[in-house]
Design an enzyme around this catalytic site. Structure first.
Site, PDB file in Angstrom:
ATOM      1  N   ASP A 396       0.864  -1.180   0.000  1.00 56.53           N
ATOM      2  CA  ASP A 396       0.000   0.000   0.000  1.00 56.53           C
ATOM      3  C   ASP A 396       0.903   1.234   0.000  1.00 56.53           C
ATOM      4  O   ASP A 396       2.106   1.140   0.252  1.00 56.53           O
ATOM      5  CB  ASP A 396      -0.890  -0.045   1.242  1.00 56.53           C
ATOM      6  CG  ASP A 396      -1.823   1.151   1.329  1.00 56.53           C
ATOM      7  OD1 ASP A 396      -2.341   1.567   0.281  1.00 56.53           O
ATOM      8  OD2 ASP A 396      -2.018   1.673   2.438  1.00 56.53           O
ATOM      9  N   ASP A 786      -1.537  -1.052   5.929  1.00 55.09           N
ATOM     10  CA  ASP A 786      -1.825  -0.620   7.296  1.00 55.09           C
ATOM     11  C   ASP A 786      -3.294  -0.335   7.552  1.00 55.09           C
ATOM     12  O   ASP A 786      -3.668  -0.048   8.688  1.00 55.09           O
ATOM     13  CB  ASP A 786      -1.011   0.637   7.629  1.00 55.09           C
ATOM     14  CG  ASP A 786      -1.482   1.840   6.827  1.00 55.09           C
ATOM     15  OD1 ASP A 786      -1.849   1.670   5.647  1.00 55.09           O
ATOM     16  OD2 ASP A 786      -1.483   2.953   7.375  1.00 55.09           O
ATOM     17  N   ASP A 790      -6.630  -2.766   3.081  1.00 53.44           N
ATOM     18  CA  ASP A 790      -5.563  -3.674   2.666  1.00 53.44           C
ATOM     19  C   ASP A 790      -5.791  -5.107   3.140  1.00 53.44           C
ATOM     20  O   ASP A 790      -5.007  -5.990   2.804  1.00 53.44           O
ATOM     21  CB  ASP A 790      -4.213  -3.179   3.217  1.00 53.44           C
ATOM     22  CG  ASP A 790      -3.899  -1.758   2.786  1.00 53.44           C
ATOM     23  OD1 ASP A 790      -4.072  -1.468   1.603  1.00 53.44           O
ATOM     24  OD2 ASP A 790      -3.503  -0.941   3.643  1.00 53.44           O
TER      25      ASP A 790
END
Length: 1032
Positions: A396, A786, A790
């Site tokens: 990410d 995080d 995700d």
């Protein structure tokens, strides 16, 4: 309640696909309004979120099913049942007890890990929420929310489900929301209450509301317009708004966030899968050995003088059975006799090794974060060795690569560069033109001032030294406004359509905000029209250089362009600023164009774009800005190290393409010489997807042909979510292009050094990971993120790593491992993962090595006992084939012992040989190694003496009584043991010496270099001391 509100049917979330079934929701569970059609109640799920795998009722059957998918477990279950059914050479306990131990230990471990997930689910499901019932606000648990409930959410609270915004504490019916856990964007977004309900501000007023909502059934796409200005998604957080009232429309596992969750499945490492493959091979060896012995037994007994030995005690009934039944029974008996070639204890040892090995990560001080006061977490130890085999890393962006903390680095005004330092004060004297540049940045934005700072007047607060807190849908705008504040121009607030700023002389200036031409990704710019207190009209514009420079008619364009290009190379986010003055007549014409476009019923967006194109031209260039999106510490170094280790890094983000690309340059994912290839919606609108894909594929093939030449070109690919959906969509039959888009896309990606996927929905991130997993190379994948957005890709990848960051702990809870910073990924993969893989690989090979050679003497012994299924020894340890040949045939040459003494001697030789072989293969010695290796040999000797030297009252018979002592009392036995151990280990010793001398590994070269350096240093010190002594 007004009749128009009572009878109104609020149509929202209808989307573009008319075929999608819709649902009707009655706000507050009120009865249908009079005159409506027959009321058919619909059943909706409750608001529980479930990320756990087992329940109390299905744990045992589901866990047993998963464990017996392992070939070794299933095989030993069959062997155990065979031992129960027929007469076999060994007791059923020899298979049943190890199997029971393995199943129990694994079940306890997996049950504990799932209990942790249940605790996390309960923490979310039992979180209190406020619901309006009968004109009062009451508290209830989140899991008890139902579709149609009116929910009150206060500032900084997270939305418990998907909601339609009814009203807010603000007079204009707006609220501000951060969606960082959904799409990775931590900027503030503005949402609007439904126009007909925004006046219902109190709980009593909302409770009187009679209305229905008709919306489509739940779907996972976060970016598909669903009446998005009114729809608040679960996981988002309310900001800068005291409270809101909203109605629940999707709850529990039907929320968009839950629909984007990947189902949690049991992950198994590549080593474990290869173990199953090896077990199949060894099972074939076992069957072949049993088959050979069965055939040879009946060949041996074909001679009438070689009937079944008397000591096998076969009954007459057994002798009269059909030959096929007897042969099958004998075959199963040989299977049981040789069954230890399949190492059931290996799974227990591997599980324990993984569990204890996971503490090396937990004990690593380098991975401890002082700021958070936390270290890494290991949620599952089943995938330790997988960390050392990763080939693709999917990461990410927001909160993972970056800190999402943007800062204005410099301004270029009329070609003059002003670099902002930390202690930069408003003491510079600026020309009037430059002050206009700073005013433009203070006015051309959509920034809001946090409400707490506006109490009793902002101006007084600023004079008192209080900091002003800004929020916006774009972090760039916040960075620019805060930068202007450091340069002496402070944006105060927007009040009564007037923007207030404080200039360098601490004088308040007021500008009336007349029009806002919002930013969009096509124009890549935004503008505002304001009127000063003197009555002058200004049009201020800021945007990307490519969208501003063509519309500029004057200004120092070349100097500013050069600075913009320089900053872009440095990975900074650049914006150009321009303006023009408007006469009253020009302003009236601008208003007419905008109003005409805004009121259009058809093609409204197109007409607005045409109006913007007419209005935004003939600018005077003022300058440009450079904003730094601060990366996490050592993020670029980590990505570079992963690249050097041969891994491919992909960035999957929900952010805009421009923002994500700038981060990729800053993190060194893209380099200066990287040629960017775009596979985006903008390009596919100009050219068909089929043509774009084939053009890119042809273009990137030149990369292979020039890979060894000097003009090798480095490629980077950028793709957005909409185009990815088209690529992954199955090709319709009968189309002329009829190509496999997935394969072409994968081929393009293989020729690119890095890939950026932007505007990704959470489920699309998982689809990308799944696509790479299923490619013909079947690479090992790792996903790291995080936020809750995700979770899907973390669950889909072979290894999922969560970062304990600012976007909550949902990713960390659903991951296999959790770390505090992206930089720790480097050590986790390149150090811990590397050693985990070496340890587990050697452990598995060692187990097969022992098992094969434990069973081979037993196989050979059948040739000496008339294939009577007589065991050679009644304990198990696994040996190497060559060493077992030495042990068996050399002992048989001078055999002078009984059956059990002979077997014990063979067993003793093999115990010492295998243990010393383990000592030879040990890379690094610690006190634990010494204790285990030499302690194992000592334990074997002591146990054998006690087992055979004492009469145990709980045993019916002791066939090993005094056998070990008798063996040790014989000189030939001692000679056999010593010689055979030396002969068995000699090939390994010779091989190690030759390989170290002729073909040393990198590690061995370093060890020799360090040893020589230490040797020279020692002798240099010794000579210095001798010289000093002689001098004295």
């Amino acid at each position: 309640v007004p009749r128009r509100t009572q009878n109104r049917l609020i149509h929202c979330c209808t989307g573009e696909e008319s075929w999608v079934d819709s649902r009707t929701i009655y706000i507050g569970h009120k009865e249908p309004p009079p005159g409506t059609e027959a009321y058919i109640p619909q059943r909706f799920p409750d608001n529980r979120i479930v990320s756990s795998k087992y329940t109390f009722w299905n744990f045992i059957p589901k866990n047993l099913f998963e464990q017996f998918r392992r070939i070794a477990n299933f095989y030993f279950l069959i062997i155990f049942l065979v031992q129960l059914i027929i007469d076999t050479p060994t007791s059923p306990m020899t298979s049943g007890l190890p199997l029971f131990f393995v199943i129990t230990v694994t079940a306890i471990k997996q049950g504990y890990e799932d209990w942790i997930r249940h605790k996390a689910d309960n923490a979310v499901n039992q979180c209190p929420v406020h619901v309006t019932q009968h004109g009062k606000v009451v508290r209830k648990q989140s899991q008890k929310l139902r579709v149609g409930d009116i929910v009150q959410v206060k500032e900084d609270e997270t939305f418990p489900c998907d909601l339609i915004l009814l009203s807010t504490s603000r007079e204009d019916g707006t609220c501000f929301v951060t969606t960082a856990s959904l799409d990775g964007e931590s900027s503030h977004k503005t949402y609007y209450a439904v126009q007909d309900t925004k006046a219902f501000n109190t709980a009593e007023e909302v409770d009187t509301l009679h209305a229905t909502i008709e919306c489509e059934q739940p779907q996972p796409d976060l970016y598909k317009p669903l009446g998005s200005e009114n729809l608040l998604l679960r996981g988002a957080t309310l900001k800068n708004t005291e409270y809101i009232h909203a109605v629940a429309i999707y709850t529990g596992m039907e929320t968009k966030m839950a629909l984007n969750y990947q189902s949690k499945s049991q992950k198994r490492s590549a080593v474990e899968k290869s173990m199953n493959a090896y077990l199949i091979v060894y099972l074939c060896i076992l069957i072949s050995k049993a088959l050979i012995n069965t055939v040879l037994k009946y060949v041996w007994q074909a001679n009438p003088n070689r009937d079944e030995p008397w000591y096998n005690q076969k009954t007459e009934t057994e002798r009269q059975r059909h030959v096929l039944i007897r042969a099958f029974t004998d075959f199963l008996a040989f299977m049981v006799l040789f069954n230890y070639i399949i190492p059931v204890s290996m799974y227990v040892t591997v599980e324990m090794q993984k569990f204890l090995g996971s503490y090396f990560i937990l004990w690593d001080d380098d991975m401890f974060d002082e700021e958070l006061g936390e270290g890494p977490l290991v949620n599952t130890s089943d995938l330790n060795e997988e960390l050392g085999q990763v080939e693709y890393v999917f990461t990410d962006k927001t909160g993972t690569l970056t800190e999402n903390n943007m800062e204005l680095r410099e301004c270029c005004v009329d070609g003059h560069v002003y670099v902002l330092q930390i202690h930069f004060g408003p003491l510079y004297t600026f020309e009037k033109r430059k002050e206009l540049f700073f005013r433009a940045l203070c006015l051309c934005h959509t920034v809001q001032v946090k409400e707490e700072e506006t109490v009793d007047g902002i101006k007084r607060g600023i004079y008192q030294g209080k900091s002003t807190s800004y929020i916006s849908s774009s972090p760039d705008e916040v960075a620019l406004v805060e930068g202007m504040k450091r340069l002496g121009f402070t944006y105060l607030r927007l009040k009564d359509s007037h923007m207030e700023i404080l200039n360098r002389q601490d004088e308040m200036e007021r500008f009336e905000l007349l029009e806002v031409l919002n930013f969009d990704s096509v124009r890549r710019r935004m503008s505002v029209i304001v009127r000063s207190s003197s009555g002058e009209y200004y049009l201020f514009c800021k945007g990307a250089d490519s969208s501003v420079f063509p519309r500029v008619v004057s200004g120092k364009v070349e100097q500013v362009r050069a600075r913009v290009e320089h900053n872009a190379v440095e990975g900074l986010r650049t914006l150009c600023v321009a303006y023009k003055k408007l006469t009253h007549e020009e302003y009236e014409e601008t208003c007419r164009l905008l109003n005409s476009a805004k009121l259009a019923l058809r093609e409204r967006d197109k007409k607005l774009a045409e109006a913007y194109d007419v209005i935004e031209k003939d600018f005077i260039l003022l300058g440009a800005t450079a904003v730094e999106d601060r990366l996490q510490d050592k993020a670029a170094d980590t990505i570079e190290s992963l690249h050097k280790a041969g891994m491919k890094v992909w960035v999957l983000t929900g952010d805009k393409m421009e923002t994500a690309a700038a981060t990729c340059y800053a993190s060194k994912l893209f380099h200066r010489n990287t040629q960017i290839l775009e596979l985006t919606t903008k390009r596919t609108e100009e050219q068909s997807l089929h043509d774009v894909l084939f053009d890119l594929n042809t273009f990137t093939h030149t990369c292979r042909s020039h890979r060894l030449s000097d003009d090798y070109q480095d490629y980077g690919l950028i793709i957005d979510g909409a185009t990815l959906s088209a690529v992954l969509k199955p090709t319709q039959e009968g189309t002329s292009n009829g190509g496999n888009y997935k394969e072409i896309f994968l081929e393009i990606c293989r020729n690119c050094s890095a890939v950026l996927c932007c505007r990704m929905a959470p489920l699309q991130k998982a689809q990308i990971v799944k696509l790479i997993k299923a490619s013909k190379e079947h690479p090992i994948t790792l996903a790291i993120g995080d936020g809750a957005n995700d979770v899907s890709m973390i669950l889909e990848a072979h290894v999922g790593i969560g970062i304990m960051g600012k976007e909550g702990r949902q990713a960390a809870r659903n991951s296999d491992y959790a770390i505090t910073k992206f930089k720790h990924l480097k050590k986790m993969l390149l150090v811990h993962g590397h050693y985990y893989y070496i340890r587990i690989a050697e452990l598995v090979q060692y187990f097969f090595y022992k098992n094969v050679c434990f069973i081979f003497p037993q196989f050979l012994y059948q040739f000496f006992c008339g294939f009577s299924q007589q065991p050679l020894y009644d304990t198990c340890l696994f040996m190497h084939q060559c060493q077992s040949l030495f042990a068996f045939f050399n002992i048989s040459l001078f055999q002078m012992f009984g059956n059990w003494t002979f077997g014990t001697l063979v067993f003793t030789v093999l115990v010492f040989t295998v243990t010393l072989k383990l000592a030879l293969d040990t890379h690094y010695w610690t006190w634990i190694n010494h204790f285990v290796i030499w302690g194992s040999l000592l334990f074997y000797v002591i146990f054998s003496l006690l087992w055979g030297g004492i009469v145990w009252p709980f045993l019916n018979y002791q066939r090993m009584y005094y056998v070990f002592m008798q063996m040790l009392s014989s000189g030939p036995a001692w000679l056999s043991i010593i010689l055979l151990i030396i002969v068995s280990l000699l090939p390994d010793v010779v091989k190690k010496v030759l390989c170290r001398a002729l073909w040393p590994t990198t590690t061995e070269r370093i060890q020799v270099r360090q040893h020589n350096s230490h040797y020279l240093h020692f002798h240099r010190d010794e000579k210095t001391q001798l010289a000093h002594v002689k001098h004295v």
